[in-house]
Design a protein around this motif. Structure first.
Motif, PDB file in Angstrom:
ATOM      1  N   ARG A  48       0.833  -1.203   0.000  1.00  0.00           N
ATOM      2  CA  ARG A  48       0.000   0.000   0.000  1.00  0.00           C
ATOM      3  C   ARG A  48       0.869   1.254   0.000  1.00  0.00           C
ATOM      4  N   ASP A  49       1.997   1.205   0.693  1.00  0.00           N
ATOM      5  CA  ASP A  49       2.913   2.351   0.701  1.00  0.00           C
ATOM      6  C   ASP A  49       3.502   2.599  -0.685  1.00  0.00           C
ATOM      7  N   ALA A  50       3.771   1.516  -1.429  1.00  0.00           N
ATOM      8  CA  ALA A  50       4.310   1.657  -2.781  1.00  0.00           C
ATOM      9  C   ALA A  50       3.259   2.210  -3.741  1.00  0.00           C
ATOM     10  N   VAL A  51       2.010   1.856  -3.512  1.00  0.00           N
ATOM     11  CA  VAL A  51       0.913   2.253  -4.401  1.00  0.00           C
ATOM     12  C   VAL A  51       0.468   3.694  -4.166  1.00  0.00           C
ATOM     13  N   ALA A  52       0.443   4.101  -2.897  1.00  0.00           N
ATOM     14  CA  ALA A  52      -0.197   5.369  -2.519  1.00  0.00           C
ATOM     15  C   ALA A  52       0.281   6.600  -3.280  1.00  0.00           C
ATOM     16  N   PRO A  53       1.587   6.796  -3.511  1.00  0.00           N
ATOM     17  CA  PRO A  53       1.993   8.034  -4.202  1.00  0.00           C
ATOM     18  C   PRO A  53       1.498   8.129  -5.637  1.00  0.00           C
ATOM     19  N   TYR A  54       1.229   6.999  -6.252  1.00  0.00           N
ATOM     20  CA  TYR A  54       0.873   6.983  -7.679  1.00  0.00           C
ATOM     21  C   TYR A  54      -0.631   6.820  -7.905  1.00  0.00           C
ATOM     22  N   TYR A  55      -1.288   6.126  -6.967  1.00  0.00           N
ATOM     23  CA  TYR A  55      -2.710   5.811  -7.132  1.00  0.00           C
ATOM     24  C   TYR A  55      -3.441   6.193  -5.849  1.00  0.00           C
ATOM     25  N   ARG A  56      -3.660   7.492  -5.692  1.00  0.00           N
ATOM     26  CA  ARG A  56      -4.305   7.963  -4.469  1.00  0.00           C
ATOM     27  C   ARG A  56      -5.739   7.485  -4.382  1.00  0.00           C
ATOM     28  N   SER A  57      -6.361   7.321  -5.537  1.00  0.00           N
ATOM     29  CA  SER A  57      -7.702   6.761  -5.577  1.00  0.00           C
ATOM     30  C   SER A  57      -7.570   5.270  -5.880  1.00  0.00           C
ATOM     31  N   ASN A  58      -7.760   4.432  -4.859  1.00  0.00           N
ATOM     32  CA  ASN A  58      -7.638   2.990  -5.071  1.00  0.00           C
ATOM     33  C   ASN A  58      -8.617   2.233  -4.192  1.00  0.00           C
ATOM     34  N   GLU A  59      -8.904   1.016  -4.617  1.00  0.00           N
ATOM     35  CA  GLU A  59      -9.890   0.190  -3.925  1.00  0.00           C
ATOM     36  C   GLU A  59      -9.346  -1.227  -3.798  1.00  0.00           C
ATOM     37  N   VAL A  60      -9.413  -1.777  -2.597  1.00  0.00           N
ATOM     38  CA  VAL A  60      -8.998  -3.160  -2.384  1.00  0.00           C
ATOM     39  C   VAL A  60     -10.173  -4.073  -2.724  1.00  0.00           C
ATOM     40  N   VAL A  61      -9.919  -5.046  -3.595  1.00  0.00           N
ATOM     41  CA  VAL A  61     -10.966  -5.975  -4.004  1.00  0.00           C
ATOM     42  C   VAL A  61     -10.506  -7.402  -3.699  1.00  0.00           C
ATOM     43  N   ALA A  62     -11.469  -8.306  -3.604  1.00  0.00           N
ATOM     44  CA  ALA A  62     -11.141  -9.700  -3.297  1.00  0.00           C
ATOM     45  C   ALA A  62     -10.530 -10.410  -4.486  1.00  0.00           C
ATOM     46  N   ASP A  63     -10.918  -9.997  -5.703  1.00  0.00           N
ATOM     47  CA  ASP A  63     -10.478 -10.704  -6.902  1.00  0.00           C
ATOM     48  C   ASP A  63     -10.342  -9.713  -8.054  1.00  0.00           C
ATOM     49  N   LEU A  64      -9.114  -9.500  -8.507  1.00  0.00           N
ATOM     50  CA  LEU A  64      -8.890  -8.552  -9.601  1.00  0.00           C
ATOM     51  C   LEU A  64      -9.578  -8.972 -10.888  1.00  0.00           C
ATOM     52  N   THR A  65      -9.788 -10.251 -11.071  1.00  0.00           N
ATOM     53  CA  THR A  65     -10.432 -10.700 -12.310  1.00  0.00           C
ATOM     54  C   THR A  65     -11.930 -10.385 -12.326  1.00  0.00           C
ATOM     55  N   ASP A 100       7.398  -4.639  -8.423  1.00  0.00           N
ATOM     56  CA  ASP A 100       8.283  -5.744  -8.082  1.00  0.00           C
ATOM     57  C   ASP A 100       9.206  -5.256  -6.969  1.00  0.00           C
ATOM     58  N   PHE A 101       9.117  -5.895  -5.803  1.00  0.00           N
ATOM     59  CA  PHE A 101       9.946  -5.465  -4.675  1.00  0.00           C
ATOM     60  C   PHE A 101      11.427  -5.750  -4.917  1.00  0.00           C
ATOM     61  N   GLY A 102      11.717  -6.621  -5.862  1.00  0.00           N
ATOM     62  CA  GLY A 102      13.087  -6.845  -6.286  1.00  0.00           C
ATOM     63  C   GLY A 102      13.406  -5.965  -7.480  1.00  0.00           C
ATOM     64  N   ASP A 103      14.277  -6.436  -8.347  1.00  0.00           N
ATOM     65  CA  ASP A 103      14.630  -5.696  -9.557  1.00  0.00           C
ATOM     66  C   ASP A 103      13.660  -6.085 -10.668  1.00  0.00           C
ATOM     67  N   ALA A 104      12.807  -5.139 -11.071  1.00  0.00           N
ATOM     68  CA  ALA A 104      11.768  -5.448 -12.055  1.00  0.00           C
ATOM     69  C   ALA A 104      12.347  -5.836 -13.408  1.00  0.00           C
ATOM     70  N   GLU A 105      13.479  -5.247 -13.778  1.00  0.00           N
ATOM     71  CA  GLU A 105      14.051  -5.501 -15.105  1.00  0.00           C
ATOM     72  C   GLU A 105      14.497  -6.949 -15.265  1.00  0.00           C
ATOM     73  N   THR A 106      14.992  -7.555 -14.198  1.00  0.00           N
ATOM     74  CA  THR A 106      15.429  -8.951 -14.269  1.00  0.00           C
ATOM     75  C   THR A 106      14.411  -9.901 -13.649  1.00  0.00           C
ATOM     76  N   GLY A 107      13.382  -9.348 -13.022  1.00  0.00           N
ATOM     77  CA  GLY A 107      12.385 -10.165 -12.347  1.00  0.00           C
ATOM     78  C   GLY A 107      11.105 -10.330 -13.139  1.00  0.00           C
TER      79      GLY A 107
END
Length: 265
Positions: free
Chosen positions: A115-132, A145-152
């Motif tokens: 949530r901390d990673a998301v908040a600066p970019y998506y201030r309007s957000n909703e937690v859902v049970a199933d993204l699909t 990606d909490f690691g290196d996105a380019e290699t992950g």
């Protein structure tokens, strides 16, 4: 925004606001172009009349509250990508997904680090049970990606892209969108709608999601602390964002031009 306009603390420098007033008086438009959602950008800049927002890495363009364009992704592909990301997570990859809709952003992970990673970019957000099961027009799938996105996460998402575009936005964020949805294409469409030629456009960027914007501006600036590939493609280098490079460069451009020279630009 991050790495370009925002300072080292991730805030808009105080010097931007009087500069925007000067630009408005001289008929110069300032258009934030970001991977952030429109709601976030509008909150950051306020309701400035006439300011266009190129949001979600070019997939959503808004001006004065009116949608100018929205690049909606096929729902079947969205569901398959969510399934792929869940498989990567089960295999041990620490990542989270954000479905970026025209109404708001949607997440499944609700832990504090994500949530901390998301908040600066998506201030309007909703937690859902199933993204699909989200019922909204999805214009971008953002992955942290909490690691290196380019290699992950990047190689796996590229392998399952099905003709869609996967863009590395920061060392940790990457975006999946329709192949024809980019900041550069959005800028070109905005220029056409407003009658502004590339020769009277200046762009600033720091990372790979800014690359194609450089092709649509007579004055293209890479930040001094930007990605090497961007620096190699830009015509000019601006001081680092930590040195308020966008502001100092725009001030020099204003000083170098006579009032009235930029009308309509």
């Amino acid at each position: 925004m991050d790495g370009t306009l925002l300072d080292a603390d991730g805030a808009i420098p105080d010097g931007l606001w009087p500069l925007l007033d000067r630009m408005e008086r001289r008929g110069i438009l300032f258009a934030p172009a970001s991977g952030r959602q429109y709601a976030t950008l509008e909150t950051m800049f306020g309701a400035r009349a006439g300011m266009p927002f190129i949001a979600e890495n070019g997939t959503f363009v808004v001006r004065d509250g009116a949608t100018l364009s929205a690049s909606v992704i096929d729902p079947g592909f969205v569901a398959r990508t969510v399934t792929l990301l869940r498989r990567l997570a089960r295999a041990g990859r620490d990542l989270g997904a954000v479905l970026c809709g025209t109404r708001t952003a949607y997440i499944e992970r609700s832990d504090e680090p994500f949530r901390d990673a998301v908040a600066p970019y998506y201030r309007s957000n909703e937690v859902v049970a199933d993204l699909t099961g989200v019922q909204d027009d999805i214009i971008k799938i953002a992955v942290y990606d909490f690691g290196d996105a380019e290699t992950g996460a990047l190689p796996a998402l590229e392998a399952g892209a099905e003709g869609h575009k996967v863009t590395l936005s920061t060392p940790h964020w990457l975006d999946v969108s329709n192949a024809d949805a980019t900041k550069g294409r959005a800028l070109a469409a905005l220029q056409k709608a407003l009658g502004i030629p590339a020769s009277r456009t200046a762009v600033f960027g720091d990372y790979l999601n800014d690359l194609d914007m450089l092709e649509h501006a007579g004055l293209s600036f890479a930040m001094a602390n930007g990605h090497p590939d961007l620096i190699a493609r830009a015509r000019f280098i601006a001081p680092a964002n930590t040195d308020h490079g966008v502001i100092t460069t725009l001030e020099r451009l204003l000083e170098a031009t006579r009032p009235g020279d930029e009308d309509g630009s």
